[in-house]
Design a protein around this motif. Structure first.
Motif, mmCIF file in Angstrom:
data_model
loop_
_atom_site.group_PDB
_atom_site.id
_atom_site.type_symbol
_atom_site.label_atom_id
_atom_site.label_comp_id
_atom_site.label_asym_id
_atom_site.label_seq_id
_atom_site.Cartn_x
_atom_site.Cartn_y
_atom_site.Cartn_z
ATOM 1 N N LYS A 1 4.641 39.986 -2.974
ATOM 2 C CA LYS A 1 4.607 39.023 -1.876
ATOM 3 C C LYS A 1 3.805 39.582 -0.700
ATOM 4 O O LYS A 1 3.126 38.843 0.010
ATOM 5 C CB LYS A 1 6.033 38.668 -1.432
ATOM 6 N N PHE A 2 3.887 40.884 -0.523
ATOM 7 C CA PHE A 2 3.126 41.508 0.557
ATOM 8 C C PHE A 2 1.626 41.323 0.306
ATOM 9 O O PHE A 2 0.862 40.951 1.201
ATOM 10 C CB PHE A 2 3.469 43.007 0.665
ATOM 11 N N ARG A 3 1.227 41.552 -0.944
ATOM 12 C CA ARG A 3 -0.188 41.374 -1.269
ATOM 13 C C ARG A 3 -0.591 39.910 -1.072
ATOM 14 O O ARG A 3 -1.671 39.607 -0.588
ATOM 15 C CB ARG A 3 -0.460 41.831 -2.711
ATOM 16 N N TYR A 4 0.325 38.986 -1.387
ATOM 17 C CA TYR A 4 0.022 37.569 -1.232
ATOM 18 C C TYR A 4 -0.187 37.219 0.246
ATOM 19 O O TYR A 4 -1.203 36.634 0.622
ATOM 20 C CB TYR A 4 1.155 36.716 -1.834
ATOM 21 N N ILE A 5 0.754 37.607 1.093
ATOM 22 C CA ILE A 5 0.700 37.140 2.484
ATOM 23 C C ILE A 5 -0.447 37.813 3.248
ATOM 24 O O ILE A 5 -1.046 37.222 4.132
ATOM 25 C CB ILE A 5 2.066 37.336 3.207
ATOM 26 N N THR A 6 -0.742 39.065 2.877
ATOM 27 C CA THR A 6 -1.824 39.795 3.578
ATOM 28 C C THR A 6 -3.164 39.609 2.853
ATOM 29 O O THR A 6 -4.186 40.069 3.317
ATOM 30 C CB THR A 6 -1.529 41.300 3.632
ATOM 31 N N ARG A 7 -3.139 38.988 1.727
ATOM 32 C CA ARG A 7 -4.258 38.723 0.822
ATOM 33 C C ARG A 7 -4.843 39.994 0.177
ATOM 34 O O ARG A 7 -5.622 39.895 -0.739
ATOM 35 C CB ARG A 7 -5.384 37.953 1.528
ATOM 36 N N ASN A 8 -4.497 41.179 0.706
ATOM 37 C CA ASN A 8 -5.032 42.398 0.078
ATOM 38 C C ASN A 8 -4.206 43.644 0.388
ATOM 39 O O ASN A 8 -4.566 44.741 0.004
ATOM 40 C CB ASN A 8 -6.479 42.650 0.515
ATOM 41 N N GLY A 9 -3.112 43.499 1.115
ATOM 42 C CA GLY A 9 -2.420 44.685 1.629
ATOM 43 C C GLY A 9 -1.561 45.389 0.585
ATOM 44 O O GLY A 9 -1.143 44.798 -0.413
ATOM 45 N N ASP A 10 -1.283 46.656 0.842
ATOM 46 C CA ASP A 10 -0.481 47.482 -0.046
ATOM 47 C C ASP A 10 0.811 47.861 0.684
ATOM 48 O O ASP A 10 0.789 48.636 1.644
ATOM 49 C CB ASP A 10 -1.307 48.732 -0.412
ATOM 50 N N LEU A 11 1.917 47.282 0.225
ATOM 51 C CA LEU A 11 3.206 47.503 0.899
ATOM 52 C C LEU A 11 3.531 48.984 1.017
ATOM 53 O O LEU A 11 4.043 49.457 2.035
ATOM 54 C CB LEU A 11 4.318 46.779 0.122
ATOM 55 N N ASN A 12 3.206 49.739 -0.049
ATOM 56 C CA ASN A 12 3.560 51.148 -0.065
ATOM 57 C C ASN A 12 2.931 51.931 1.094
ATOM 58 O O ASN A 12 3.560 52.802 1.685
ATOM 59 C CB ASN A 12 3.120 51.736 -1.407
ATOM 60 N N GLN A 13 1.692 51.562 1.407
ATOM 61 C CA GLN A 13 1.011 52.238 2.535
ATOM 62 C C GLN A 13 1.787 52.001 3.829
ATOM 63 O O GLN A 13 1.931 52.892 4.654
ATOM 64 C CB GLN A 13 -0.397 51.672 2.721
ATOM 65 N N VAL A 14 2.269 50.774 4.000
ATOM 66 C CA VAL A 14 2.970 50.439 5.247
ATOM 67 C C VAL A 14 4.318 51.163 5.308
ATOM 68 O O VAL A 14 4.698 51.717 6.352
ATOM 69 C CB VAL A 14 3.144 48.909 5.382
ATOM 70 N N LEU A 15 5.027 51.185 4.176
ATOM 71 C CA LEU A 15 6.322 51.882 4.174
ATOM 72 C C LEU A 15 6.108 53.380 4.425
ATOM 73 O O LEU A 15 6.864 54.015 5.182
ATOM 74 C CB LEU A 15 7.048 51.646 2.844
ATOM 75 N N THR A 16 5.048 53.936 3.833
ATOM 76 C CA THR A 16 4.729 55.354 4.085
ATOM 77 C C THR A 16 4.343 55.530 5.556
ATOM 78 O O THR A 16 4.670 56.537 6.191
ATOM 79 C CB THR A 16 3.559 55.804 3.168
ATOM 80 N N GLY A 17 3.665 54.512 6.102
ATOM 81 C CA GLY A 17 3.260 54.556 7.511
ATOM 82 C C GLY A 17 4.464 54.555 8.446
ATOM 83 O O GLY A 17 4.478 55.257 9.462
ATOM 84 N N ILE A 18 5.488 53.772 8.096
ATOM 85 C CA ILE A 18 6.701 53.745 8.932
ATOM 86 C C ILE A 18 7.366 55.129 8.907
ATOM 87 O O ILE A 18 7.757 55.671 9.947
ATOM 88 C CB ILE A 18 7.671 52.641 8.439
#
Ligand code: SAM
Ligand code: SF4
Length: 317
Positions: free
Chosen positions: A126-143
Motif C-alpha cells: 500500500k505504501f508503494r501504491y500511495i507514494t507511487r514508488n516509495g519503499d516503506l522499509n527505507q522510511v521505517l529505517t529512517g524513523i
C-alpha cells in the motif's frame, strides 16, 4: 508581528525544493512536475535572507519543507545557516523519511531540532501504491535512524484517506506505544488540481475517535492538533482538521515557496514574490504579506476545492 486580524505571526514554512523522490497521489502528479528553470528558484542566500527578514518581523519558528527537502543537495548547509540566525527559537523539518537513514545524524548536527515524518500506511504494498514508488522499509529505517540520532518529539504525519488507510488507524496509532513518537492524523485537503480521490476519501478527524474509543484527551500544546493519548503510550495522538473544522482564527503561519513566492494563506492563489529583492525590500514585502493574510480560506470540501492553484509539493504543506 500582528496581522490585520490580530493574529501573531510567528511560524514560517520555507519550501526549499519542489522536487521529490516520491509521487504521493494526493500531492503531485505521476510524471512529477514541470521542472522550473534554476534562475526562477530562490538561491540559498535568498532563502537565508528571507528567513532573517521574517525573524526581524517576529518569526521564531522555522519549518523546512518541500517537495522533499532531503533531496536538495545543499540541505545541510541551509539548515546550518538557518540555525545560526539569532532570534529563531526552533528549526523543524518535514520529510518523507526515505533519506533519513544517512541524513538523520547530519541534520541533527546541522541544528535541526525537530522532525515530522510522513507515513500513511504500514503495509509495504500500500505504501508503494500511495507514494507511487516509495519503499516503506527505507522510511521505517529512517524513523529508527532519527530516534538513534537523538531526535525527540518526532511526529509521524498520516493523511487520513477513506478506503485506503482508515482500517489501519489502530495500527498506526499503536506506534505511540511502541516508540516515543506522536502520531498525527491529518484530514486530506482537496487541492485545486488533485483529483485522484473521490468524495469517500475525505474523512473527518472524528473517524479516529470512533476507531479508538480508548483515547483520552491531553492538554493542547498551542499547536493546531487536538491531542489525545492511548493508555500506556509514550507519545500523543494528534488530530488535525483543516477541512472539517478550520483553524484560521489561530493561524500563525506564513509560507515561502521554493520559487520565491510568499503565500499569506495556503488555500489562496494570492502570492507575493521576493525573488531578487534586497534585504530591506524583503522585510517590507514580508510585512505586506503578513498584513495581507485573509481572515479565513473559505469553505473547503470535495466540491469547494482549495484555491491554492498549486500542488502541495509546490507549497510545502
Ligand atoms: N516531502 C515531505 C513529506 O512528505 O513529509 C514534505 C513535503 S509534504 C508536501 C508535507 C506534508 O503535506 C506531508 O505530511 C504530506 O502528507 C502533506 N500533504 C500533501 N498533500 C496533502 C493533501 N492533499 N492533504 C493533506 N496533507 C497533504
Ligand atoms: Fe513528495 Fe512529500 Fe508530496 Fe509525498 S507528500 S509527493 S513525499 S512532497
Amino acid at each position: 508581528m500582528l496581522d490585520s486580524y490580530g493574529r501573531n505571526i510567528t511560524y514560517l514554512r520555507l519550501s526549499v525544493t519542489e522536487l521529490c523522490n516520491m509521487r504521493c497521489r494526493y500531492c503531485m502528479p505521476e510524471d512529477g512536475i514541470c521542472k522550473k528553470q534554476h534562475e526562477e528558484m530562490l538561491t540559498q542566500e535568498e532563502m537565508i535572507l528571507a528567513v532573517k527578514a521574517a525573524v526581524s518581523l517576529g518569526i521564531s519558528k522555522l519549518r523546512i519543507t518541500g517537495g522533499e527537502p532531503l533531496v536538495k543537495p545543499n540541505i545541510l548547509s541551509i539548515c546550518r545557516e538557518a540555525s545560526s540566525i539569532d532570534g529563531l527559537r526552533e528549526i523543524c523539518l518535514t520529510t518523507n523519511g526515505a533519506l533519513l537513514p544517512s541524513l538523520a545524524l547530519p541534520l541533527k548536527d546541522a541544528g535541526v531540532q525537530r522532525l515530522n515524518i510522513s507515513l500513511d500506511t504500514l503495509n509495504a504494498e500500500k505504501f508503494r501504491y500511495i507514494t507511487r514508488n516509495g519503499d516503506l522499509n527505507q522510511v521505517l529505517t529512517g524513523i529508527d535512524a532519527a530516534l538513534s540520532a537523538g531526535f525527540d518529539k518526532i511526529k509521524i504525519n498520516t493523511v487520513l484517506i477513506g478506503g485506503f488507510n482508515d482500517a489501519e488507524i489502530p495500527a498506526l496509532a499503536d506506534l505511540t506505544r511502541q516508540i516515543p513518537v506522536d502520531v498525527r492524523f491529518i484530514e486530506l485537503m482537496p487541492m485545486t488540481r488533485q483529483d485522484a480521490f473521490g468524495p469517500e476519501a475525505f474523512l473527518p478527524f472524528t473517524v479516529v475517535n470512533e476507531k479508538l474509543p480508548e483515547l483520552s484527551p491531553v492538554k493542547a500544546d498551542g499547536g493546531v492538533a487536538r491531542l489525545y493519548r492511548l493508555p500506556g503510550a509514550k507519545g500523543n495522538i494528534g488530530l488535525i482538521s483543516p477541512v472539517s473544522a478550520h483553524f484560521c482564527t489561530d493561524c500563525n503561519r506564513l509560507r515561502i515557496t521554493a520559487d520565491g513566492k510568499i503565500k499569506p494563506c495556503l488555500h489562496s492563489s494570492d502570492e507575493i514574490s521576493i525573488k531578487g529583492l534586497s534585504y530591506p525590500d524583503m522585510i517590507e514585502t514580508i510585512r505586506d504579506a503578513i498584513l495581507a493574510k485573509p481572515k479565513w480560506h473559505g469553505e473547503l470540501s470535495y466540491t469547494a476545492r482549495s484555491h491554492a492553484n498549486r500542488n502541495m509539493n509546490q507549497i510545502g504543506g
